[in-house]
Design a protein around this motif. Structure first.
Motif, PDB file in Angstrom:
ATOM      1  N   UNK A   1       0.847  -1.204   0.000  1.00  0.00           N
ATOM      2  CA  UNK A   1       0.000   0.000   0.000  1.00  0.00           C
ATOM      3  C   UNK A   1       0.879   1.250   0.000  1.00  0.00           C
ATOM      4  N   UNK A   2       1.970   1.184   0.790  1.00  0.00           N
ATOM      5  CA  UNK A   2       2.894   2.326   0.852  1.00  0.00           C
ATOM      6  C   UNK A   2       3.397   2.672  -0.548  1.00  0.00           C
ATOM      7  N   UNK A   3       3.725   1.649  -1.333  1.00  0.00           N
ATOM      8  CA  UNK A   3       4.225   1.921  -2.679  1.00  0.00           C
ATOM      9  C   UNK A   3       3.180   2.664  -3.515  1.00  0.00           C
ATOM     10  N   UNK A   4       1.919   2.260  -3.378  1.00  0.00           N
ATOM     11  CA  UNK A   4       0.849   2.954  -4.118  1.00  0.00           C
ATOM     12  C   UNK A   4       0.717   4.399  -3.642  1.00  0.00           C
ATOM     13  N   UNK A   5       0.852   4.577  -2.327  1.00  0.00           N
ATOM     14  CA  UNK A   5       0.719   5.927  -1.771  1.00  0.00           C
ATOM     15  C   UNK A   5       1.884   6.818  -2.218  1.00  0.00           C
TER      16      UNK A   5
END
Ligand SMILES: C[S@@+](CC[C@H](N)C(=O)[O-])C[C@H]1O[C@@H](n2cnc3c(N)ncnc32)[C@H](O)[C@@H]1O
Length: 591
Positions: A82-86
């Protein structure tokens, strides 16, 4: 041919092949060409060195192996995914791409002189925090200290959007860096440090939001739900089939609500240090310095020495004091680190008997007496005693909305008792098939039912409930809980959730389904069979809204009959105030 037979056949064939004259000839000519090829001077140094070293040749300097960075495979719906998407979203919002932020990790990993490492791992002043991640950390963009044309995305724990902060970057990853918050120079309008209650806040990894008003916390969680659907259900969001996300339902208790905590300790490796008691508590989040009053609190090691937990119930805090006292006396007996389980246990008191006689086993005080607290449940006219259990195999009881639930202390049970009556009522209400006549039968399926919480709390007025659960232990507790609560219309099956569809005999038009899977969500096999079964209503409860969004995107778009459903409502429930966690409940009905 079976796999085993095939393998045997293949290996016999291999031996024959290796011993054949053709094979030997091919091998020989290959070796010859390898030795005689002038281009192999570099690649065949090993052989040259061992066989042809001249007396005064310079000794070969062994070339150090370059350390490589091994990226781990990450589930996109897990925090790192999710961090990568954010991060990608933040870059896009700032007209940047991943190429603009690549960090030279190989140089850092192989930097023996610390020249490059020190350039990367440095203090940076006046950094503006741009947004909050779903993990509750701030995100900012700073200049790359080595490659001047590049930027870095930095995680700033305890940073809020619009804060201007000083940070220390201490760890580098390919697409982002981690930092400690040193000082807040200008405060975000959301920042309310006056609300902080926990003396470890700003240091401990357990809670991130104590410096926010509760209204802001609930709104942030609403955004987390919205973002999860934007990332993992883009087709649903694009076709505007996601309803407006409802406000997050508050927890009646915003502190002292956790009914289970697991403080832990590590034992030092050097025997000399065994004389010193190691810290017992929870992980420290980096080495933040922004709250000057916490600098000494709990020590500076990776595990904070915690003597009270602002989120845990009163009896767990009493248990923590008891177990710390015991640890003071016994820590030298441990060779390795360990985790201590503290789980709340509830007893409905018989007021005609002394309390001490009804408590059973539990954490004891300095005099060896089982510690307890009492509560009056006025709504159900009972008095409850709470004890703290430390043995993971001991059976404990939770009391929810007039029902009792037994389970092993180490097993899963929802962790915030105060919100459970609200959640179970919400689920029960939303399972009802609209326009049902009073005498019409109606059925319930509880997939991932655990020890029967939703099955039992929703069983009234239902013709039959079928629960399915992978843990045989939990199923036996579900059966036992139905019986002890006088509930006779529940049947439980051990197996993967999809096993349900082998034996389901209730008419789909009159059946509602509850889904409450673990963090990884449901799988496509299950979602496909659920669509085939075509129930009247579905209530999907999730502790990971990202996997919930992924599952519903698949169910509604990619299964034949899923296309007939709509998401009627979607909202978060705040099971974990002061933290970034949110439980999401989606209600689906057939159109
Ligand atoms: C989040 S818990 C919910 C339990 C229960 N609904 C409650 O509220 O207490 C998820 C449950 O799913 C079970 N589980 C995990 N994988 C499963 C699977 N493939 N099929 C059925 N149950 C599964 C776990 O053992 C766990 O009890």
């Amino acid at each position: 041919m079976s796999l085993l037979l095939f393998r045997r056949f293949a290996s016999v064939k291999n031996i024959l092949h290796r011993q054949s004259p053709i094979y030997r000839q091919v091998l020989l000519s290959y070796r010859m060409s390898e030795e005689s090829n002038p281009q192999d001077v570099v690649t065949s140094t090993k052989r040259t060195l061992t066989t042809q070293v001249e007396p005064n040749a310079t000794p070969r300097v062994k070339k150090a192996k370059l350390k490589k960075y091994k990226a781990k495979k990450v589930d996109p719906t897990a925090p790192l995914g999710i961090l990568q998407l954010e991060i990608d979203e933040l870059l896009k919002d700032n007209n940047l791409t991943r190429e603009n932020v690549t960090n030279d990790l190989i140089s850092i990993l192989n930097d023996k002189t610390f020249e490059i490492k020190d350039k990367y791992h440095r203090e940076v002043s006046n950094v503006k925090v741009l947004k909050l991640t779903s993990n509750g950390d701030g995100l900012a963009i700073i200049d790359n200290p080595v490659e001047t044309e590049k930027k870095q995305v930095v995680i700033v724990p305890f940073g809020l959007p619009d804060d201007i902060v000083n940070i220390k970057v201490f760890k580098t990853h390919p697409h982002y860096v981690e930092s400690d918050l040193l000082d807040v120079i200008e405060k975000s309008s959301m920042r309310r440090d006056d609300l902080i209650k926990d003396k470890y806040f700003g240091k401990s990894s357990g809670d991130q939001f104590e410096f926010l008003t509760y209204e802001d916390q609930l709104e942030i969680k609403r955004n987390t739900v919205a973002n999860a659907y934007k990332f993992f259900a883009p087709r649903l969001v694009g076709s505007k089939t996601i309803p407006e996300i409802g406000s997050t339902i508050a927890s009646p208790l915003q502190y002292n609500y956790r009914t289970k905590i697991t403080p832990h300790f590590d034992m030092p490796k050097r025997l000399k240090q065994l004389e010193i008691k190691p810290p017992l508590g929870f992980g420290q989040k980096g080495r933040p310095k922004w709250r000057k009053e916490t600098l000494e609190v709990g020590g500076t090691g990776p595990i904070l020495d915690i003597d009270e937990c602002a989120l845990a119930t009163d009896i767990l805090n009493i248990g923590l004091t008891n177990e710390r006292r015991r640890f003071d006396q016994e820590f030298k007996k441990y060779k390795k680190g360990a985790t201590i389980l503290l789980r709340e246990n509830t007893i409905i008191l018989d007021e005609s008997k002394p309390v001490d006689e009804q408590l059973g086993e539990g954490s004891t005080d300095a005099e060896g007496k089982v510690s307890y607290t009492t509560i009056d449940d006025k709504e159900h006219g009972v008095k409850l005693a709470k004890t703290c259990v430390t043995n993971s195999r001991q059976i404990v009881t939770e009391y929810v909305d007039g029902y009792t639930f037994e389970f092993s202390a180490g097993e899963f049970f929802q962790n915030n008792n105060s919100i459970l009556p609200i959640v179970t009522k919400y689920v029960r209400d939303n399972l009802k098939i609209p326009n049902s006549k009073i005498d019409e039968p109606n059925y319930l399926v509880d997939a991932y039912c655990g020890s029967g919480l939703f099955s039992i709390c929703s069983s009234k007025g239902v013709s039959k409930v079928t629960g399915v659960e992978i843990s045989a232990d939990s199923v036996s507790f579900a059966e036992r809980n139905a019986k002890s609560n006088g509930v006779e219309n529940c049947k439980f099956i051990v197996g993967k959730a999809e096993k349900l569809f082998e034996s389901i005999d209730t008419p789909n038009d009159r059946t509602s389904v509850i889904l409450d899977p673990p963090r990884k969500g449901c799988d496509e096999v299950f979602m496909k069979q659920l669509a085939e079964y075509y129930p009247a209503r579905i209530v999907y409860i999730s502790c990971n809204v990202h996997s919930q969004a992924r599952d519903l995107e698949y169910f509604l778009n990619d299964t034949e009959k899923g296309k007939d459903y709509k998401i009627e409502s979607l909202r978060g429930f705040d099971f974990f105030p002061q933290t970034h966690h949110v439980e999401s409940v989606a209600v689906l009905s057939r159109v």
